[in-house]
Enzyme design. Structure first.
Site, PDB file in Angstrom:
ATOM      1  N   GLY A  29       0.834  -1.184   0.000  1.00 53.28           N
ATOM      2  CA  GLY A  29       0.000   0.000   0.000  1.00 53.28           C
ATOM      3  C   GLY A  29       0.870   1.236   0.000  1.00 53.28           C
ATOM      4  N   GLY A  31       0.570   5.793  -0.190  1.00 58.07           N
ATOM      5  CA  GLY A  31      -0.195   7.021  -0.277  1.00 58.07           C
ATOM      6  C   GLY A  31       0.737   8.207  -0.131  1.00 58.07           C
ATOM      7  CB  ALA A  32       0.063  11.824  -0.150  1.00 57.13           C
ATOM      8  CE1 TYR A  33       0.522  14.382   2.918  1.00 53.33           C
ATOM      9  CE2 TYR A  33      -1.622  13.322   2.740  1.00 53.33           C
ATOM     10  CZ  TYR A  33      -0.789  14.402   2.484  1.00 53.33           C
ATOM     11  OH  TYR A  33      -1.256  15.480   1.786  1.00 53.33           O
ATOM     12  CG  ASP A 144     -10.336   8.851   6.985  1.00 51.85           C
ATOM     13  OD1 ASP A 144     -11.349   9.062   6.287  1.00 51.85           O
ATOM     14  OD2 ASP A 144      -9.232   8.544   6.509  1.00 51.85           O
TER      15      ASP A 144
END
Length: 461
Positions: A29, A31-33, A144
């Site tokens: 996985g 993502g940006a962070y 979230d």
């Protein structure tokens, strides 16, 4: 899945304290962070997930939340973590093979009956509610919740994950430095009212449930007395700015910096409305509220449960304005009649919609579902946050206790792996926020811009 050899330059491969304990196999996985790797613990061959978090605040939030929830069976297990001043945080988490988003996709596209059966839905609901109840009893707001953040083990146990946006309610006056917070001997601080005298032991059915009124009173007391403690030793940036910079565009951040905060007294770290994934974001957040609590998680639950029933997202907005429009088309307009005090929301006077005389209603969105099934969604999708059913209350809802009974966990249908992302997907494992900002009003058709004493108002038709 991308091989680990293509990982970023600051990869965990360069850190001997990690590689001496774990064999990193592949990246699963990104993502940006954060980046997530599948790995094997050398001491006992246990398969784990190594989550490398590139954002200081997100990493620390996730560590603190998972420590406080370490005994909850429906929250992902944090085995250990690696932290230093000049390196990204790396969390060693239990490896869970799939998520609820994959269950929904499999039911829709692969399973012969093309549905998630009612006993299965009830068992998924019970597990989700147990995890959320544990968060709220421990004074943690996840912020979230969505199907792709509800991970599932091969044996059918569902666990809440991705606490990078979570906030922990602490009592006023609590003082802690980072050495205290990141100590290996750290014990979670004593929480406010909801946690006192309550054990997060969901395997025991002998505990006496709180009444809804008492539970709400406790949460109201917290929101009146507590503040959200922000762990950031590198700067004095408010979380409102930091979070929006991390998830939105620069223009969003500039506008947000001008907002006033009503939740905390001056000097405390404020909340931000720029959290969560749009399709599951509560209306108060879409209207810019920074004065909210666990109720925003409850709205997200309503959207998730509706998706379990229909196998499609309830409010798949393409922007924040479109998101509000979709909500109103189903539930009707937001007004003082349905939520006294809503006019005080920061953006309520700025953005308005024409009156919807005949909203679609949840019944139309959930065809062929029973009255009890629709009612449990309605209990969560209330405009007024105070009227949303708590997770604790829904754990004892008659819908979950009536026949057909929830399926045993061992009999749940679980996809073997995360199904590939497609055009309809709305999340990536561990990190995908769908946080793009509104930038083009042309797609919304006719609108009327009016000058006001406060600036301007936009009305959509």
């Amino acid at each position: 899945m991308e091989p680990a050899s293509k990982s970023k330059s600051w990869s965990i491969h360069t850190r001997s304290e990690i590689t001496c304990k774990y064999e990193i196999q592949q990246r699963v996985g990104s993502g940006a962070y954060s980046d997530v790797y599948k790995a094997r613990r050398l001491s006992d061959n246990l398969v784990v997930a190594l989550k490398e978090v590139h954002d200081y605040q997100s990493g620390l939030r996730e560590i603190e939340a998972l420590k406080a929830l370490q005994h909850c069976p429906n929250v992902v297990v944090l085995h250990e973590y690696f932290w230093s001043d000049d390196e990204d945080a790396v969390l060693v988490l239990e490896f869970l093979q799939t998520d609820l988003a994959s269950v929904i996709r499999s039911a829709k596209k692969e399973w012969e009956d093309g549905v998630i059966r009612v006993p299965e839905i009830k068992r998924w609901m019970l597990q989700i509610l147990s995890g959320v109840d544990a968060c709220h009893r421990s004074s943690i707001v996840h912020r979230d919740l969505k199907p792709s953040n509800l991970l599932i083990a091969a044996d059918g146990v569902l666990k809440l994950a991705d606490f990078g946006q979570a906030r922990i309610l602490l009592e006023p006056g609590f003082v802690a430095n980072n050495d205290d917070l990141l100590s290996s001997a750290y014990e979670p601080p004593v929480m406010s009212a909801p946690e006192k005298g309550i054990k997060d032991d969901y395997k025991s059915q002998n505990k006496e449930p709180l009444t809804k009124e008492k539970y709400i009173d406790q949460l109201d007391e917290i929101r009146g007395q507590a503040y959200m403690y922000e762990f950031d030793k590198e700067s004095n940036l408010q979380d409102g700015n930091a979070s929006c910079l991390a998830t939105c565009t620069a223009s969003d951040e500039e506008d947000f910096a001008k907002s006033s905060y009503s939740y905390q007294e001056e000097g405390d770290t404020p909340l931000t409305s720029c959290v969560g994934t749009r399709w599951f974001r509560a209306p108060e957040l879409l209207y810019g509220s920074t004065n909210y609590g666990p109720e925003i998680d409850l709205w997200s639950l309503g959207c998730i449960f509706a998706e379990l029933f229909s196998l499609k997202p309830l409010f798949p907005g393409t922007s924040d304005i479109d998101q509000l429009s979709r909500i109103f088309s189903v539930l009707g307009n937001l007004s003082e009649e349905v939520w006294p005090g809503c006019v005080k929301l920061p953006d309520y006077q700025t953005i308005s919609f024409c009156k919807i005389d005949n909203p679609i209603g949840l019944e139309e969105c959930l065809p062929n579902r029973s009255a009890d099934e629709i009612l449990i969604v309605k209990k969560l999708l209330s405009f007024d946050p105070a009227n949303r059913a708590t997770a604790m209350e829904l754990l004892h809802d008659k819908y979950l206790e009536d026949s057909p009974l929830p399926l045993p966990i061992s009999e749940l249908r679980v996809p073997s792996t995360n199904s590939s992302q497609d055009d309809e997907s709305h999340g990536d494992w561990f990190d995908n926020r769908d946080m793009e900002s509104d930038s083009d009003f042309d797609e919304f058709g006719s609108m009327d811009v009016t000058n006001t004493d406060a600036g301007f108002s936009i009305k959509f038709f």
